[in-house]
Scaffold this motif. Structure first.
Motif, PDB file in Angstrom:
ATOM      1  N   TYR A 143       6.661   9.611  11.204  1.00  0.00           N
ATOM      2  CA  TYR A 143       6.613  11.074  11.259  1.00  0.00           C
ATOM      3  C   TYR A 143       7.513  11.583  10.138  1.00  0.00           C
ATOM      4  O   TYR A 143       8.630  11.079   9.951  1.00  0.00           O
ATOM      5  N   ALA A 144       7.048  12.581   9.397  1.00  0.00           N
ATOM      6  CA  ALA A 144       7.776  13.032   8.217  1.00  0.00           C
ATOM      7  C   ALA A 144       9.195  13.478   8.533  1.00  0.00           C
ATOM      8  O   ALA A 144      10.149  13.109   7.846  1.00  0.00           O
ATOM      9  N   GLU A 145       9.360  14.292   9.584  1.00  0.00           N
ATOM     10  CA  GLU A 145      10.692  14.818   9.870  1.00  0.00           C
ATOM     11  C   GLU A 145      11.651  13.723  10.309  1.00  0.00           C
ATOM     12  O   GLU A 145      12.844  13.760   9.990  1.00  0.00           O
ATOM     13  N   HIS A 146      11.162  12.740  11.053  1.00  0.00           N
ATOM     14  CA  HIS A 146      12.031  11.620  11.425  1.00  0.00           C
ATOM     15  C   HIS A 146      12.389  10.801  10.195  1.00  0.00           C
ATOM     16  O   HIS A 146      13.530  10.331  10.054  1.00  0.00           O
ATOM     17  N   THR A 147      11.419  10.613   9.287  1.00  0.00           N
ATOM     18  CA  THR A 147      11.706   9.885   8.056  1.00  0.00           C
ATOM     19  C   THR A 147      12.824  10.577   7.287  1.00  0.00           C
ATOM     20  O   THR A 147      13.755   9.932   6.779  1.00  0.00           O
ATOM     21  N   PRO A 149       9.024  10.683   3.066  1.00  0.00           N
ATOM     22  CA  PRO A 149       7.723  10.449   3.717  1.00  0.00           C
ATOM     23  C   PRO A 149       6.543  10.459   2.760  1.00  0.00           C
ATOM     24  O   PRO A 149       5.446  10.063   3.139  1.00  0.00           O
ATOM     25  N   ASP A 150       6.736  10.889   1.535  1.00  0.00           N
ATOM     26  CA  ASP A 150       5.622  10.996   0.600  1.00  0.00           C
ATOM     27  C   ASP A 150       5.431   9.744  -0.247  1.00  0.00           C
ATOM     28  O   ASP A 150       4.459   9.634  -0.977  1.00  0.00           O
ATOM     29  N   ARG A 151       6.350   8.781  -0.149  1.00  0.00           N
ATOM     30  CA  ARG A 151       6.290   7.645  -1.059  1.00  0.00           C
ATOM     31  C   ARG A 151       6.196   6.290  -0.370  1.00  0.00           C
ATOM     32  O   ARG A 151       5.949   5.294  -1.028  1.00  0.00           O
ATOM     33  N   GLU A 152       6.373   6.248   0.910  1.00  0.00           N
ATOM     34  CA  GLU A 152       6.538   4.977   1.600  1.00  0.00           C
ATOM     35  C   GLU A 152       5.255   4.518   2.284  1.00  0.00           C
ATOM     36  O   GLU A 152       4.640   5.257   3.048  1.00  0.00           O
ATOM     37  N   GLU A 153       4.826   3.293   2.007  1.00  0.00           N
ATOM     38  CA  GLU A 153       3.724   2.698   2.749  1.00  0.00           C
ATOM     39  C   GLU A 153       4.242   2.254   4.114  1.00  0.00           C
ATOM     40  O   GLU A 153       5.440   2.083   4.321  1.00  0.00           O
ATOM     41  N   LEU A 205       1.537  12.377  12.759  1.00  0.00           N
ATOM     42  CA  LEU A 205       1.676  10.995  12.308  1.00  0.00           C
ATOM     43  C   LEU A 205       1.329  10.902  10.820  1.00  0.00           C
ATOM     44  O   LEU A 205       0.312  11.428  10.373  1.00  0.00           O
ATOM     45  N   ILE A 206       2.175  10.235  10.052  1.00  0.00           N
ATOM     46  CA  ILE A 206       1.876  10.041   8.631  1.00  0.00           C
ATOM     47  C   ILE A 206       0.678   9.100   8.486  1.00  0.00           C
ATOM     48  O   ILE A 206      -0.264   9.377   7.750  1.00  0.00           O
ATOM     49  N   TRP A 207       0.733   7.981   9.188  1.00  0.00           N
ATOM     50  CA  TRP A 207      -0.370   7.017   9.223  1.00  0.00           C
ATOM     51  C   TRP A 207      -1.029   7.128  10.594  1.00  0.00           C
ATOM     52  O   TRP A 207      -0.403   6.841  11.605  1.00  0.00           O
ATOM     53  N   THR A 261      -3.278   2.805  10.731  1.00  0.00           N
ATOM     54  CA  THR A 261      -2.263   1.822  11.085  1.00  0.00           C
ATOM     55  C   THR A 261      -2.896   0.491  11.467  1.00  0.00           C
ATOM     56  O   THR A 261      -2.446  -0.580  11.029  1.00  0.00           O
ATOM     57  N   ILE A 262      -3.940   0.549  12.301  1.00  0.00           N
ATOM     58  CA  ILE A 262      -4.625  -0.684  12.702  1.00  0.00           C
ATOM     59  C   ILE A 262      -5.220  -1.388  11.488  1.00  0.00           C
ATOM     60  O   ILE A 262      -5.087  -2.613  11.334  1.00  0.00           O
ATOM     61  N   ALA A 263      -5.865  -0.636  10.616  1.00  0.00           N
ATOM     62  CA  ALA A 263      -6.477  -1.226   9.426  1.00  0.00           C
ATOM     63  C   ALA A 263      -5.421  -1.883   8.543  1.00  0.00           C
ATOM     64  O   ALA A 263      -5.603  -3.023   8.067  1.00  0.00           O
ATOM     65  N   TYR A 264      -4.303  -1.208   8.327  1.00  0.00           N
ATOM     66  CA  TYR A 264      -3.254  -1.744   7.447  1.00  0.00           C
ATOM     67  C   TYR A 264      -2.617  -2.981   8.066  1.00  0.00           C
ATOM     68  O   TYR A 264      -2.444  -4.011   7.406  1.00  0.00           O
ATOM     69  N   LEU A 265      -2.250  -2.897   9.359  1.00  0.00           N
ATOM     70  CA  LEU A 265      -1.587  -4.018  10.023  1.00  0.00           C
ATOM     71  C   LEU A 265      -2.495  -5.242  10.091  1.00  0.00           C
ATOM     72  O   LEU A 265      -2.033  -6.383   9.916  1.00  0.00           O
ATOM     73  N   SER A 266      -3.794  -5.018  10.312  1.00  0.00           N
ATOM     74  CA  SER A 266      -4.722  -6.147  10.399  1.00  0.00           C
ATOM     75  C   SER A 266      -4.941  -6.818   9.052  1.00  0.00           C
ATOM     76  O   SER A 266      -5.531  -7.906   8.987  1.00  0.00           O
ATOM     77  N   GLY A 267      -4.487  -6.191   7.984  1.00  0.00           N
ATOM     78  CA  GLY A 267      -4.495  -6.841   6.682  1.00  0.00           C
ATOM     79  C   GLY A 267      -3.292  -7.745   6.483  1.00  0.00           C
ATOM     80  O   GLY A 267      -3.282  -8.596   5.589  1.00  0.00           O
ATOM     81  N   LEU A 268      -2.284  -7.572   7.321  1.00  0.00           N
ATOM     82  CA  LEU A 268      -1.077  -8.400   7.245  1.00  0.00           C
ATOM     83  C   LEU A 268      -1.127  -9.566   8.225  1.00  0.00           C
ATOM     84  O   LEU A 268      -0.659 -10.665   7.926  1.00  0.00           O
ATOM     85  N   VAL A 269      -1.647  -9.298   9.439  1.00  0.00           N
ATOM     86  CA  VAL A 269      -1.805 -10.330  10.469  1.00  0.00           C
ATOM     87  C   VAL A 269      -3.145 -10.109  11.159  1.00  0.00           C
ATOM     88  O   VAL A 269      -3.648  -8.986  11.200  1.00  0.00           O
TER      89      VAL A 269
END
Length: 228
Positions: A34-38, A45-49, A173-175, A180-188
């Motif tokens: 979440y941007a404000e928590h970041t 929040p604009d630069r982080e994967e 939510l930023i992602w 999130t599922i798509a990105y994480l499933s590319g890692l594991v």
């Protein structure tokens, strides 16, 4: 019959709304989603994967049970989160197909030994002991997506002793959940029984022994924990 040399560990499981238990295989958590928590944690929040950390499956606390204040910390923080329960696994899942892999959703708390996390960050060390300690993940019942649908918006809120501490909307939510599922499933390779804690909004703060934490996500459910 398998000849184990010690008794196998018990299966961690989360109650499902309407009956039954969801057996848990692994617990993944998204950081700073979440941007404000970041921003409150000093990030951009604009630069982080997205990045991920894990908790043991047996760190889950179910049925509103008390959570003991953990050792080795003087700064225990709450983080209220939407939790995704994976029903069917896969690797390199396309974003457009991601929600078909979701069994349901729950409200959860990612409890954090913030002082240990800060020390680990400064030293460039892993966060494991600040996040993955015993009973660090209270969680409510899982609402099957067949009943709740797939929320992309709705209030997410946490009160401590009846006073609002965190209040936001899932639309921030930023992602998103599919991303999130798509990105994480590319890692594991994701598998049935995996849980994904999707990140917390702003307002994280310390709790003390005796505090009662009550969280709610609109259309999904609640989570409750008393710190003892």
């Amino acid at each position: 019959m398998t000849n184990y040399v010690i008794d196998p560990p018990a299966i961690s499981a989360v109650p499902v709304a309407g009956g039954g238990l969801f057996p848990v295989r692994r617990v993944f958590c998204v950081g700073r989603n979440y941007a404000e928590h970041t921003r409150e944690m000093g990030g951009d929040p604009d630069r982080e994967e997205p990045f991920f950390f894990s908790k043991p499956a047996d760190a889950l606390v179910i049925n509103g049970a008390d959570m003991p204040y953990p050792s080795k910390t003087k700064d225990l923080h709450h983080e209220m989160e939407l939790v995704v329960a994976i029903g069917t696994g896969g690797k390199d899942i396309p974003e457009a197909e991601a929600l078909a892999h979701v069994y349901g959703y729950a409200a959860g708390l990612d409890m954090t030994r913030r002082d240990l996390q800060g020390e680990a960050k400064k030293a460039g060390r892993p966060w494991d002991m600040s996040k993955g300690f015993d009973q660090s993940a209270p969680i409510g019942e899982i609402a099957p997506a067949s009943h709740s649908g797939h929320p992309s918006a709705g209030k997410i809120e946490l009160t401590v002793n009846g006073r609002v501490r965190q209040s936001s909307d899932l639309s921030k939510l930023i992602w998103s959940v599919p991303e999130t599922i798509a990105y994480l499933s590319g890692l594991v390779a994701l598998a049935p029984g995996d849980l994904i804690f999707t990140g917390t909004p702003e307002g994280v703060a310390a709790v003390e022994r005796g505090d009662v934490l009550e969280g709610e996500i609109a259309g999904i459910g609640t989570v409750r924990a008393r710190i003892v």
